[in-house]
Design an enzyme around this catalytic site. Structure first.
Site, PDB file in Angstrom:
ATOM      1  N   ASP A 198     -18.803  72.192  16.962  1.00 31.91           N
ATOM      2  CA  ASP A 198     -17.785  71.535  15.943  1.00 31.91           C
ATOM      3  C   ASP A 198     -18.557  71.875  14.516  1.00 31.91           C
ATOM      4  O   ASP A 198     -19.339  70.933  14.261  1.00 31.91           O
ATOM      5  CB  ASP A 198     -17.367  70.104  16.144  1.00 31.91           C
ATOM      6  CG  ASP A 198     -16.528  69.697  15.119  1.00 31.91           C
ATOM      7  OD1 ASP A 198     -16.117  70.389  14.111  1.00 31.91           O
ATOM      8  OD2 ASP A 198     -15.874  68.560  15.457  1.00 31.91           O
ATOM      9  N   HIS A 203     -19.161  67.031   8.572  1.00 26.74           N
ATOM     10  CA  HIS A 203     -20.389  66.438   9.169  1.00 26.74           C
ATOM     11  C   HIS A 203     -21.950  67.056   8.829  1.00 26.74           C
ATOM     12  O   HIS A 203     -22.757  66.429   9.427  1.00 26.74           O
ATOM     13  CB  HIS A 203     -20.405  66.683  10.764  1.00 26.74           C
ATOM     14  CG  HIS A 203     -19.071  66.373  11.088  1.00 26.74           C
ATOM     15  ND1 HIS A 203     -18.758  64.983  11.379  1.00 26.74           N
ATOM     16  CD2 HIS A 203     -17.970  67.063  11.788  1.00 26.74           C
ATOM     17  CE1 HIS A 203     -17.420  64.944  11.944  1.00 26.74           C
ATOM     18  NE2 HIS A 203     -16.864  66.095  12.154  1.00 26.74           N
ATOM     19  N   ILE A 218     -20.182  62.270   8.182  1.00 29.19           N
ATOM     20  CA  ILE A 218     -20.108  61.260   9.213  1.00 29.19           C
ATOM     21  C   ILE A 218     -20.420  61.999  10.616  1.00 29.19           C
ATOM     22  O   ILE A 218     -20.592  63.073  10.588  1.00 29.19           O
ATOM     23  CB  ILE A 218     -18.660  60.861   9.084  1.00 29.19           C
ATOM     24  CG1 ILE A 218     -17.667  62.113   9.351  1.00 29.19           C
ATOM     25  CG2 ILE A 218     -18.424  59.935   7.727  1.00 29.19           C
ATOM     26  CD1 ILE A 218     -16.223  61.521   9.572  1.00 29.19           C
ATOM     27  N   GLY A 221     -16.533  62.062  16.158  1.00 28.36           N
ATOM     28  CA  GLY A 221     -16.187  60.939  16.992  1.00 28.36           C
ATOM     29  C   GLY A 221     -16.804  61.369  18.444  1.00 28.36           C
ATOM     30  O   GLY A 221     -16.731  60.385  19.205  1.00 28.36           O
TER      31      GLY A 221
END
Length: 297
Positions: A198, A203, A218, A221
């Site tokens: 990903d 990120h 961040i 998830g």
């Protein structure tokens, strides 16, 4: 271009063939922080191949295998992909993941639900992860909130809704958790986890994160999802990955690398092996993963 219900529901996904090795299995575990403590005996089987019984794969590695890519940004979908959010992740494991295997991911769209103009839409995709011989390893359901696509059926997009999935239940409010687990998230955790496939710059790139409204990049998830699964194994399953059969979670708020994740777990009365859980960030005192359900054998 707006969503067209039939076009999206009938979207064909080519099977994704992937061969992952023991090195990939160790890298996945390391990206979640296993091995941060070199004396943690519960982590060593997932990051070191030299123990009796060999290397073991974390069950949640399934979420990064056979992945069809970020297909929602392709123009023919009609999806306003900039506004989509990963809302929930649900996985059922049918057998333990091998540490080295050639797998096939077979994806399809199972649900599309119009919440109405200004309220968004819900997209649910299913991925069956199989061995090359056709043995089913895991079934994954990803619930995605399409914030910019509500009201597509009123704009000529066809049928408004499929029946929703059974709702996840909140954790108990009237009693303390039966188990609690604390994990320090390394500052570079998102940069490591993005190597799982990903590569969203949200990120990694502070400028992109700022444009999205975050103070810094961040954590993915699904990285938080993996952290919670490891907490379950450590606290409730003696570290045995074969005992985890199901894990559902709702992503309630972003997690930042460098924070401390506290996973709280409740037994379900009268239901041996069934658990409810949530995770919160200690520094900010907020719940980041909620409505969790797990099943152990």
């Amino acid at each position: 271009m707006a969503i067209d219900y039939q076009h999206l529901k009938n979207r064909a996904f080519a099977p994704v063939h992937q061969h992952y090795t023991e090195r990939d299995t160790m890298l996945y575990a390391l990206s979640l922080g296993l091995g941060n403590d070199p004396l943690d005996a519960t982590a060593l089987p997932f990051v070191y191949e030299g123990l009796e019984g060999g290397l073991r794969a974390l069950p949640t590695q399934a979420v990064v295998l056979g992945y069809p890519g970020f297909w929602a940004r392709e123009p023919d979908t009609g999806i306003d992909w900039v506004k989509l959010l990963h809302g929930e992740q649900r996985v059922r494991w049918h057998q333990p993941l091998p540490a080295d295997c050639e797998v096939v991911g077979k994806s399809r769209i199972t649900h599309l639900i119009d919440k109405g103009e200004g309220k968004g839409a819900i997209l649910i995709t299913e991925r069956r992860l199989e061995t090359q011989a056709g043995e089913l390893l895991a079934t994954l359901q990803q619930v995605t909130f399409l914030r910019g696509d509500g009201g597509y059926s009123q704009r000529g997009g066809g049928q408004p809704s499929d029946a929703p999935l059974p709702a996840l239940q909140p954790t108990p409010q009237d009693r303390a958790p039966d188990f609690s687990d604390t994990q320090a998230i390394r500052p570079e955790a998102a940069l490591l986890y993005r190597l799982m496939g990903d590569y969203n710059p949200l990120h990694a790139d502070p400028a992109v994160a700022a444009k999205a409204g975050f103070e810094r990049p961040i954590l993915h998830g699904l990285a938080s999802y993996g952290l919670v699964a490891h907490a379950l194994l450590r606290q409730c399953a003696g570290g045995d990955p074969a005992r985890l059969k199901a894990l559902d979670i709702r992503f309630a708020s972003p997690v930042y690398p460098g924070e401390t994740l506290v996973t709280e777990i409740w037994r379900v009365p009268g239901q041996p092996g069934q658990l409810q859980l949530r995770a919160r960030v200690a520094e900010r005192g907020i719940v980041v993963l909620s409505h969790g359900y797990a099943e152990l054998v």
